[in-house]
Structures are given as structure tokens and as C-alpha cells.
Scaffold this active site. Structure first.
Site, PDB file in Angstrom:
ATOM      1  N   ALA A  13     -29.039  69.798 -37.619  1.00 26.29           N
ATOM      2  CA  ALA A  13     -30.269  70.682 -37.164  1.00 26.29           C
ATOM      3  C   ALA A  13     -31.570  70.002 -37.515  1.00 26.29           C
ATOM      4  CB  ALA A  13     -30.103  72.054 -37.892  1.00 26.29           C
ATOM      5  N   VAL A  65     -20.348  65.700 -40.769  1.00 21.32           N
ATOM      6  CA  VAL A  65     -19.135  66.535 -40.310  1.00 21.32           C
ATOM      7  C   VAL A  65     -18.191  65.950 -39.791  1.00 21.32           C
ATOM      8  CG1 VAL A  65     -21.077  68.099 -39.253  1.00 21.32           C
ATOM      9  CG2 VAL A  65     -20.283  66.396 -37.791  1.00 21.32           C
ATOM     10  N   ASN A  91     -23.410  71.394 -33.421  1.00 15.87           N
ATOM     11  CA  ASN A  91     -24.535  70.639 -32.372  1.00 15.87           C
ATOM     12  C   ASN A  91     -24.531  69.269 -32.642  1.00 15.87           C
ATOM     13  OD1 ASN A  91     -27.061  70.467 -30.999  1.00 15.87           O
ATOM     14  ND2 ASN A  91     -27.605  69.627 -33.095  1.00 15.87           N
ATOM     15  N   TYR A 156     -18.026  58.835 -25.019  1.00 18.00           N
ATOM     16  CA  TYR A 156     -18.589  59.753 -25.334  1.00 18.00           C
ATOM     17  C   TYR A 156     -18.179  61.051 -24.287  1.00 18.00           C
ATOM     18  CZ  TYR A 156     -22.659  63.204 -25.179  1.00 18.00           C
ATOM     19  OH  TYR A 156     -23.710  64.213 -25.335  1.00 18.00           O
ATOM     20  N   ALA A 158     -15.107  61.222 -23.316  1.00 19.56           N
ATOM     21  CA  ALA A 158     -14.025  61.674 -23.785  1.00 19.56           C
ATOM     22  C   ALA A 158     -14.205  62.606 -25.128  1.00 19.56           C
ATOM     23  CB  ALA A 158     -13.286  60.334 -24.282  1.00 19.56           C
ATOM     24  N   LYS A 160     -16.446  64.705 -25.507  1.00 15.13           N
ATOM     25  CA  LYS A 160     -16.958  66.108 -25.164  1.00 15.13           C
ATOM     26  C   LYS A 160     -16.089  66.698 -24.479  1.00 15.13           C
ATOM     27  CE  LYS A 160     -21.154  65.797 -27.303  1.00 15.13           C
ATOM     28  NZ  LYS A 160     -21.483  66.823 -28.388  1.00 15.13           N
ATOM     29  N   ILE A 189     -31.654  66.275 -21.219  1.00 23.08           N
ATOM     30  CA  ILE A 189     -32.521  66.945 -22.394  1.00 23.08           C
ATOM     31  C   ILE A 189     -33.252  65.809 -22.993  1.00 23.08           C
ATOM     32  CG2 ILE A 189     -32.739  68.640 -23.921  1.00 23.08           C
ATOM     33  CD1 ILE A 189     -31.282  69.866 -21.879  1.00 23.08           C
TER      34      ILE A 189
END
Ligand SMILES: NC(=O)c1ccc[n+]([C@@H]2O[C@H](COP(=O)([O-])OP(=O)(O)OC[C@H]3O[C@@H](n4cnc5c(N)ncnc54)[C@H](O)[C@@H]3O)[C@@H](O)[C@H]2O)c1
Length: 251
Positions: A13, A65, A91, A156, A158, A160, A189
Site C-alpha cells: 500500500a 507477503v 495488491n 508474471y 503465470a 497472475k 496503469i
């Protein structure tokens, strides 16, 4: 209780899409547990301070994480300080570009560990809390790259795609417990990560040309759809994947 009475955990975040999600939830009355890695401590504190200006309770907790012990400790700390967790936004993610032939093994391992395993570990840590209160909202940030992908991003893509498959089955397991699980697939983005796809003007223009809205996305574009999945407006929506990409036509 302040605001809407809901407490949301947002991983990764400190900046980019995660920061925009945190502020978007803060403006909608959520109290927040904001996570990032320790190296991002200063920027995470800045995000937390900005979120507090909307009036809710906000705490900042460091954890990688992809590390189970750190995730478990973070969730325990969050519950000790905030009481519970109603919504989770997975996220946190990384992108390390390489073609398949030359991709170092540690690129594959780290991308899968943070993007895919990290999502699993955070969900696993919060499920007992959500189950006990018969309520939960899980929103996992995947990517249009997990559906179509682009050269030098196979690992990447794979990771997602794994997030989407994980979410579809998770939704089936936890639905009877009052918990929903959905995915968001952002398009292109403009963030520190997104710049990899936007390095030169020709590439930027090509993406714009493929996008119905004829522009590159801003982190704030992702916040509203995530807030929908974190709210009771989506109470009967689960196992879904929503593109937030301005209408990119890839075929
Ligand atoms: N920017 C885009 O175009 C785009 C497109 C589709 C999907 N996404 C996804 O959106 C999410 C956010 O991306 P962004 O563009 O804001 O990227 P970013 O690099 O700007 O931000 C990612 C955040 O995640 C944090 N993070 C990284 N590893 C972590 C770990 N192990 N534990 C906790 N936090 C960690 C970083 O410190 C950073 O704050 C990612 O999952 C990304 O894959 C981004």
C-alpha cells in the site's frame, strides 16, 4: 466504530495502485491496515498519514507477503490493534521482465512467491477471522497480463493467472461462510511498475490505440472497482474477474 465500521487490509500500500486503493477505501469510510515491506517504511507512513486525513483509524504494518511467519504475525498484530479484519486487498506484486529462454530461476521464483504465494498466504491468515464473523470480502489484484500477457512477462503472466484460478476456487470454498472472493485485472496503469510497459512514446501510443478510452490508466482508476468488491454492494458477486483497463482490445 468510525466511518462505515469496516476494516480493510491492503498489501503493497505504500505507492502506486495500492496507495490509491487505500485512499479510495479511506474516503469511503473504511478503517485501514496498510502493509508493505520494511524497505518502504517511509512511503508507507506517508500513505497512512494521508489516509488518516479522511477521519478513520489507520495502522501501518511491515511484512513480506511471501513469508508465512511475517504474514501470520502481521494479521495477528492487525487484529490485536483493530479488533478484526472485514476486507482484504491482495495488491502487493512485482514484475521482473525477461524472455523465457534467458529468465533466471530467481525471477520465476520471486515473482511466483510474491504475486501468487503471497496472495495465498494472506488469505490463509485472514480466513479464520472472516469465518468466525461469517463475513469477509477478498479482492485479489491480478492483471490483464494474466489473461493475455506480453513478451518478457511469461512468469508474471503465470503468476497472475494463478491468482485468478486460486480466487475462483476460493470463492466456492468460502461462499457458504459469508465470504466473497473476486479479482481485479488492471490494464496499463501509470505506476513505478507500469512504466516498464510505457518506456518509450511509441509503446505508450500503441497501448493508447488499443484502449477504448484512448488513455493510459491512473492508479485511482482501480480504486472504485476494488471498493465495490470490498463493500456490501457486491454481496452476491463472487468468483468474478473484472478488467479495469479502459477497454483494451487485444485480439
Ligand atoms: N501498473 C500496472 O500497469 C499494473 C497492471 C496490472 C496489474 N498490476 C498489479 O497491481 C499491483 C500493484 O502494482 P503497481 O503498479 O502499483 O506496482 P508498484 O511497484 O508501484 O507497487 C507495488 C507495491 O507492492 C509492494 N511489494 C512488493 N513486494 C512486496 C512484498 N513481498 N510484500 C509486501 N509488499 C510488497 C511494493 O513495495 C510496492 O509498494 C501489483 O500486483 C501488480 O502486479 C499493475
Amino acid at each position: 466504530m468510525s466511518g462505515n465500521g469496516r476494516i480493510a487490509l491492503v498489501t503493497g500500500a505504500s505507492r502506486g495502485i495500492g496507495k490509491a486503493i487505500a485512499l479510495g477505501l479511506a474516503t469511503r469510510g473504511f478503517d485501514l491496515v496498510l502493509n508493505d515491506i520494511a524497505a518502504q517504511a517511509a512511503t508507507l507512513q506517508e500513505t497512512a498519514a494521508e489516509a488518516r486525513t479522511h477521519g478513520g483509524r489507520v495502522i501501518a504494518l511491515h511484512a513480506d507477503v511471501s513469508n508465512k511467519a511475517q504474514v501470520q504475525a502481521m494479521v495477528a498484530d492487525a487484529v490485536a490493534q483493530m479488533g478484526t479484519i472485514h476486507a482484504v486487498v491482495n495488491n502487493a506484486g512485482i514484475l521482473r521482465a525477461s524472455d523465457v529462454e534467458n529468465c533466471p530461476e530467481d525471477y520465476w521464483d520471486s515473482v511466483m512467491a510474491i504475486n501468487a504465494k503471497g496472495t495465498f498466504l494472506v488469505v490463509q491468515a485472514v480466513l479464520p477471522i472472516m469465518k468466525a464473523q461469517s463475513y469477509g470480502r477478498i479482492c485479489n489484484i491480478s492483471s490483464i497480463g494474466g489473461k493475455h500477457g506480453a513478451p518478457e512477462q511469461a512468469h508474471y503472466s503465470a503468476s497472475k493467472a494463478a491468482v485468478m484460478g486460486f480466487t475462483r476456487v476460493l470463492a466456492q470454498e468460502v461462499g457458504p461462510l459469508g465470504i466473497t472472493a473476486n479479482c481485479i485485472c488492471p490494464g496499463i496503469i501509470l505506476t513505478d511498475m507500469g512504466r516498464v510497459n510505457l518506456e518509450d512514446a511509441a509503446i505508450r501510443d500503441a497501448w493508447k490505440a488499443k484502449t477504448a478510452m484512448a488513455r493510459i490508466g491512473a492508479p485511482e482508476d482501480v480504486a472504485g472497482p476494488v471498493a465495490f468488491f470490498c463493500s456490501d454492494d457486491s454481496a452476491f458477486v463472487t468468483g468474478q474477474t473484472l478488467n479495469v483497463d479502459g477497454g483494451i482490445v487485444l485480439s
